[in-house]
Structure formats: C-alpha cells, structure tokens
Design an enzyme around this catalytic site. Structure first.
Site, PDB file in Angstrom:
ATOM      1  CD  GLU A  52      -3.022  -1.151   2.022  1.00  0.00           C
ATOM      2  OE1 GLU A  52      -3.827  -0.296   1.639  1.00  0.00           O
ATOM      3  OE2 GLU A  52      -3.211  -1.879   3.007  1.00  0.00           O
ATOM      4  CB  CYS A 112      -1.511   7.315   1.441  1.00  0.00           C
ATOM      5  SG  CYS A 112      -2.870   6.522   2.317  1.00  0.00           S
TER       6      CYS A 112
HETATM    7  P1  NAD Z   1       8.971   4.855   3.756  1.00  0.00           P
HETATM    8  O1  NAD Z   1       8.815   3.979   2.566  1.00  0.00           O
HETATM    9  O2  NAD Z   1      10.191   5.695   3.859  1.00  0.00           O
HETATM   10  O3  NAD Z   1       8.957   3.966   5.092  1.00  0.00           O
HETATM   11  C1  NAD Z   1       7.883   3.107   5.396  1.00  0.00           C
HETATM   12  C2  NAD Z   1       8.396   1.978   6.277  1.00  0.00           C
HETATM   13  O4  NAD Z   1       9.280   1.145   5.524  1.00  0.00           O
HETATM   14  C3  NAD Z   1       9.217   2.451   7.486  1.00  0.00           C
HETATM   15  O5  NAD Z   1       8.921   1.617   8.564  1.00  0.00           O
HETATM   16  C4  NAD Z   1      10.639   2.276   6.997  1.00  0.00           C
HETATM   17  O6  NAD Z   1      11.585   2.101   8.038  1.00  0.00           O
HETATM   18  C5  NAD Z   1      10.529   1.002   6.168  1.00  0.00           C
HETATM   19  N1  NAD Z   1      11.531   0.826   5.119  1.00  0.00           N
HETATM   20  C6  NAD Z   1      12.233   1.776   4.457  1.00  0.00           C
HETATM   21  N2  NAD Z   1      13.005   1.187   3.510  1.00  0.00           N
HETATM   22  C7  NAD Z   1      12.757  -0.151   3.575  1.00  0.00           C
HETATM   23  C8  NAD Z   1      13.226  -1.279   2.841  1.00  0.00           C
HETATM   24  N3  NAD Z   1      14.120  -1.170   1.865  1.00  0.00           N
HETATM   25  N4  NAD Z   1      12.737  -2.494   3.171  1.00  0.00           N
HETATM   26  C9  NAD Z   1      11.817  -2.636   4.149  1.00  0.00           C
HETATM   27  N5  NAD Z   1      11.357  -1.604   4.887  1.00  0.00           N
HETATM   28  C10 NAD Z   1      11.804  -0.377   4.594  1.00  0.00           C
HETATM   29  O7  NAD Z   1       7.650   5.730   3.868  1.00  0.00           O
HETATM   30  P2  NAD Z   1       7.310   6.877   4.925  1.00  0.00           P
HETATM   31  O8  NAD Z   1       8.046   8.113   4.567  1.00  0.00           O
HETATM   32  O9  NAD Z   1       7.458   6.336   6.297  1.00  0.00           O
HETATM   33  O10 NAD Z   1       5.744   7.076   4.683  1.00  0.00           O
HETATM   34  C11 NAD Z   1       5.196   7.942   3.745  1.00  0.00           C
HETATM   35  C12 NAD Z   1       4.736   7.186   2.529  1.00  0.00           C
HETATM   36  O11 NAD Z   1       3.802   6.177   2.900  1.00  0.00           O
HETATM   37  C13 NAD Z   1       4.007   8.087   1.545  1.00  0.00           C
HETATM   38  O12 NAD Z   1       4.428   7.790   0.236  1.00  0.00           O
HETATM   39  C14 NAD Z   1       2.546   7.694   1.734  1.00  0.00           C
HETATM   40  O13 NAD Z   1       1.719   7.935   0.624  1.00  0.00           O
HETATM   41  C15 NAD Z   1       2.668   6.234   2.030  1.00  0.00           C
HETATM   42  N6  NAD Z   1       1.470   5.739   2.708  1.00  0.00           N
HETATM   43  C16 NAD Z   1       0.635   4.906   2.025  1.00  0.00           C
HETATM   44  C17 NAD Z   1      -0.544   4.452   2.619  1.00  0.00           C
HETATM   45  C18 NAD Z   1      -1.513   3.526   1.890  1.00  0.00           C
HETATM   46  O14 NAD Z   1      -2.389   2.953   2.537  1.00  0.00           O
HETATM   47  N7  NAD Z   1      -1.404   3.377   0.586  1.00  0.00           N
HETATM   48  C19 NAD Z   1      -0.845   4.842   3.920  1.00  0.00           C
HETATM   49  C20 NAD Z   1       0.025   5.689   4.586  1.00  0.00           C
HETATM   50  C21 NAD Z   1       1.192   6.126   3.970  1.00  0.00           C
END
Ligand code: NAD
Length: 474
Positions: free
Chosen positions: A244, A278
């Site tokens: 997501e 999001c």
């Molecule tokens: P991010 O991708 O930087 O981090 C999300 C999570 O993934 C964190 O826990 C992070 O530590 C982890 N992570 C980072 N790199 C990783 C890797 N290589 N492997 C595994 N885990 C990893 O995102 P963010 O900045 O924390 O959140 C914002 C983003 O999330 C925005 O793009 C937003 O649109 C999206 N979001 C989507 C939804 C949805 O339901 N579609 C909901 C909320 C947020």
C-alpha cells in the site's frame, strides 16, 4: 533519555547493535527518545519468536482468537488519549485529530477480526457421483507488518486484524520516526507471547524482515521506492506481499455542486494531518462555471487551518514530520511558481522552531509541475480550472498513481462515470470511509494486492484442496 526496546516473544529486549536514532518532536525540534537503528540479528530473534508462537495460536478456535484481539482493542481504546498524545509528540498530529483516527482504527481492528467468524476457512462441496472436494484455507505462518509514520497507530492496527484472526503470527516494524506510540501499543498487548512482536529501526530492520526466509507475507505500507524494493525481495522468495504505497489523488468538482460547501470539504481533504495522508487531495480539477467562487472559498477555508503545536487547543494543523518533508513542500511550491503558478493564500512559515508550513492554495497550475505529478505529502491545494466535467475526469485519470480519487457532482451520469478513474477507491460526494464490504486494490505505482473485506483473509491464508472419491479403490 528514554531508549526504546524491541518486544520479542513477550520480553522487552535491547538491540544487538549500538546504533541509536533520535526521535524528534517536530513542533519543538527536541529529541524526545532514542530508537535502535535495528539489524538483522534483531529481526532474526523476532521472527524466531513469531515462528515458535504460531502453531499454538493457529490451534485456538477462531472464536477465541477473535475474542483475544477484541480484548486487546478494548485495552487500546481505553488509552486512546495517551496514544494520541504520543503521536503528537513523535510526528506532530494535533491530539484531537489523532484521537479521531485512533478511535476509527480500533473499531476497524475489531470489525476486521470479527469478519473471521463468517469467513469460510473450510468448506466441502459434494458431487453427484458421491465424491467430495474439501477446501481448507491454512494460515500462512509468521508474517510481517511494516508501517509509515503518518498514522503510527492506525497503520499498525489496520493490517493486524485479518492476519491474526486467520491464525498467523506477526512481526511489526513501525517507522523509525514514530516508534513511541507503537511501543505503548505493545505494552498494552493482551495476546500470548510471540503472537505479535515489535522490532524497531529503519531500513536496517525493514529490509532483513522483508527478505526473511521465514516470513511468508509482508504487509508493507509506505513509499513507492521502498515498496518496490520490498516487492522485489518477496518476489525473489516467492513470498506474498501486500503493498500500500503513495498517491497523487485527484478531485473532480462538477459545475452543479455548492462551491462553498465543496471547497470546505476539499480543504479538509487537502490540509488535515498537514496533508500527510496517502489519500490527501493533491490535484483539484474544478469546472470553470464555479471556479471563481470555489477558489475564493478554498482560500478562505485555508485561512482557518491555524498552525501550531498539536497539544495546544484550537490548533488545526501541526508541523510536517521533519525538515526533509518541509523541503519537499517548499520545492514543489517553488517549482510551480517558477513555471507560472500563483500562490493565492497569505500564510507564511512562522519563525522559530518547528517544521511548520501554512495551508496553501495554488492556481494556474498544470501537469508540467512537480506539484501535479509527484506526491507532495504536505498542505498544498493546487487547483486546475477545466472547461468540462469530462476533461476533469480525463485529466484526473492521467497519473502513474492510482490510490484513491474523489468526485463531487449531482449528475447521475457523472456519478456513474466516476468509476472510470483507475484507482483502488473512488469516493463520490464524500471523502474517506466506506462499509465493511469495502474491497480494493491500488492501481499503478500505488501498490499491489487486493485488500479489505474477504480479500484480506484470502491474502492471509493459503488454500488447499482435498478431493475425496466416493469409494475407496477396490
Ligand atoms: P517509507 O517507505 O520511507 O517507510 C515506510 C516503512 O518502511 C518504514 O517503517 C521504513 O523504516 C521502512 N523501510 C524503508 N526502507 C525499507 C526497505 N528497503 N525495506 C523494508 N522496509 C523499509 O515511507 P514513509 O516516509 O514512512 O511514509 C510515507 C509514505 O507512505 C508516503 O508515500 C505515503 O503515501 C505512504 N502511505 C501509504 C498508505 C496507503 O495505505 N497506501 C498509507 C500511509 C502512507
């Protein structure tokens, strides 16, 4: 200074590594805690606990699993104010806004777990020749939930119900930027040890978790870039992933709606949580017949989004989560203005500490600008005036993202046409929400894997078939 610990098999434990990251209050820029950076050994320990706990958890009757999850949800509900306060401290969301979303997430956890009671984990079909086919849906085993910082509590709870109720155990890795509320959530845990484990850290914990041989499914919520890496890692192992990811959600405003009421609704969709949702409204297409009135009302509504520390009464909008996020917002505005857009609001960044940015309306934008093509994740409302509803719909559909979309119209034909926008969810004359039958899969770069309703249980289980002949061989 409080140093946070992992929860493994019911025991709070330090990281195997010494690396610590600062947890920063974005309203004051104070360091409020330290969180382990995380490492493969931390992940291995948590996954081993989840694997050990899974057979006994799966062996419980489904009614018992659902009752235990529901009791945990009640414990969380009793601490909702405290959790909202922690979210405010770690990522800036006003406490009242946080409380509203936590209440919704607790209800969602209960409802999604309760769906297990009517899900067909097992069914037998009898054939006219006396033979039968038995279909059994088995839990997958140990699974992972990786979450972002924008709804620290809701994102964790949103994924857990079906995974747990189906008999899986889980390792949760919350964002390194918002671990305080996750730790408190797990202190309230009322499930057997190892059924849910907490591993802290950034990608140093996330990547080994996603590519772990014993993790059968990764439910990842976060950015497109990290989501694609997780998809590649799980794909290489032939393991499941529900992804997501980000969005650039459009809104189409038809000529026949009340411009002022609709502008108020759009301001909420663009500015609540400082635009860090999001499904925030990030591209606004308004029919030319009501555009002037709509923009004027949107500018006025933006002025009501008072910014400040989310603990203070009357604050509508907290800071952005960090300086990096504020820089993205500044960059998108600067790029739009350079290419001919106009900033219509008068709010300015306040001097002093905190990553604040005012609610901002832009007009004269087009799809050559970053603000219309890249996810901003900030309090911007870019408006495009279109000559017809059809053109608004067509431009709304033209995006590499496909998370959600919103349409405001009174025309039944236009209501029907809303489904043409390629997105997981299209809201008509409302934003957010939906019934328990809600079923969706993001399109394009916004993700992969159907979820909601029975699809969440389909994802959380593996079906197998037993064909039983009418008579033993003779
Ligand atoms: P991010 O991708 O930087 O981090 C999300 C999570 O993934 C964190 O826990 C992070 O530590 C982890 N992570 C980072 N790199 C990783 C890797 N290589 N492997 C595994 N885990 C990893 O995102 P963010 O900045 O924390 O959140 C914002 C983003 O999330 C925005 O793009 C937003 O649109 C999206 N979001 C989507 C939804 C949805 O339901 N579609 C909901 C909320 C947020």
């Amino acid at each position: 200074m409080n140093t946070l610990q992992h929860l493994t098999g019911g025991v709070w434990e330090d990281s195997f590594e010494d690396t610590l990251l600062d947890v920063v209050d974005p309203a004051t820029e104070e360091v409020v805690a330290r969180v382990p950076g995380g490492c493969r050994a931390d992940v291995d320990r948590a996954v081993a606990a989840a694997v050990r706990a899974q057979p006994a958890w799966a062996a419980l009757p489904v009614t018992e699993r659902v009752a235990r999850i529901s009791a945990w949800a009640d414990a969380i509900a009793a601490h909702a104010d405290e959790l909202a306060g922690l979210e405010c401290r770690e990522m800036g969301k006003p406490v009242g806004v946080g409380r509203m979303f936590i209440d919704g997430a607790v209800a969602g956890l209960k409802a999604s777990a309760a769906q297990a009671l009517s899900y067909a984990f097992e069914e037998t079909v009898s054939h006219p020749d006396g033979s039968a086919t038995r279909i059994v849906r088995h839990p997958l085993g140990a699974t992972a939930v990786i979450t972002p910082w924008n709804f620290p509590v809701a994102m964790v709870l949103g994924a857990l119900g079906p995974l747990l109720a189906a008999g899986n155990t889980v390792v949760v890795k919350p964002s390194e930027r918002s671990p305080l509320s996750a730790v408190r959530l797990f202190e309230l845990l009322d499930l057997p040890p190892g059924v849910v484990n907490l591993v802290l850290g950034d990608a140093r914990a996330g990547a080994p978790l996603a590519e772990h041989a014993d993790i059968q499914l990764v439910h990842f919520t976060g950015s497109v870039a990290a989501g694609k890496k997780v998809g590649a890692e799980t794909g290489a192992l032939l393991h499941r992933a529900v992804l997501e990811l980000g969005g650039k959600d459009p809104v189409v405003v038809d000529a026949d709606v009340d411009p002022v009421a609709t502008a108020t609704a759009v301001a909420f969709g663009a500015f609540i949580n400082t635009g860090q949702i999001c499904t925030s409204m990030e591209r606004i297409y308004v029919h030319q017949d009501i555009a002037d009135e709509f923009v004027e009302a949107l500018v006025e509504a933006a002025g009501t989004y008072t910014i400040g520390d989310g603990r203070d009464a009357g604050v509508m909008m907290g800071p952005l989560v960090d300086e990096r996020q504020r820089d993205t917002v500044r960059r998108h505005v600067a790029d739009a203005v350079e290419r001919g857009a106009t900033v219509r609001t008068e709010g300015v960044e306040p001097a002093g500490k905190g990553f604040f940015y005012p609610a901002t309306v832009l007009t004269g934008v087009d799809e050559s600008m970053l603000v219309m093509t890249e996810e901003t994740f900030g309090p911007l409302a870019p408006v495009v005036v279109v000559p017809s509803f059809e053109e608004g719909l067509e431009r709304a559909a033209r995006s590499r993202f496909g998370l959600a979309a919103t349409v405001y119209t009174r025309d039944p034909g236009h209501v029907a046409a809303a489904a043409r926008i390629p997105a997981g969810v299209v809201w008509v004359n409302q934003w957010q929400g939906g019934g328990p039958e809600r079923l969706y899969e993001p399109a394009g770069d916004s993700g992969l894997g159907a979820t909601g309703a029975s699809a969440a249980y389909d994802a959380a289980t593996r079906p197998s078939c037993v064909h039983i002949a009418a008579e033993p061989a003779s």
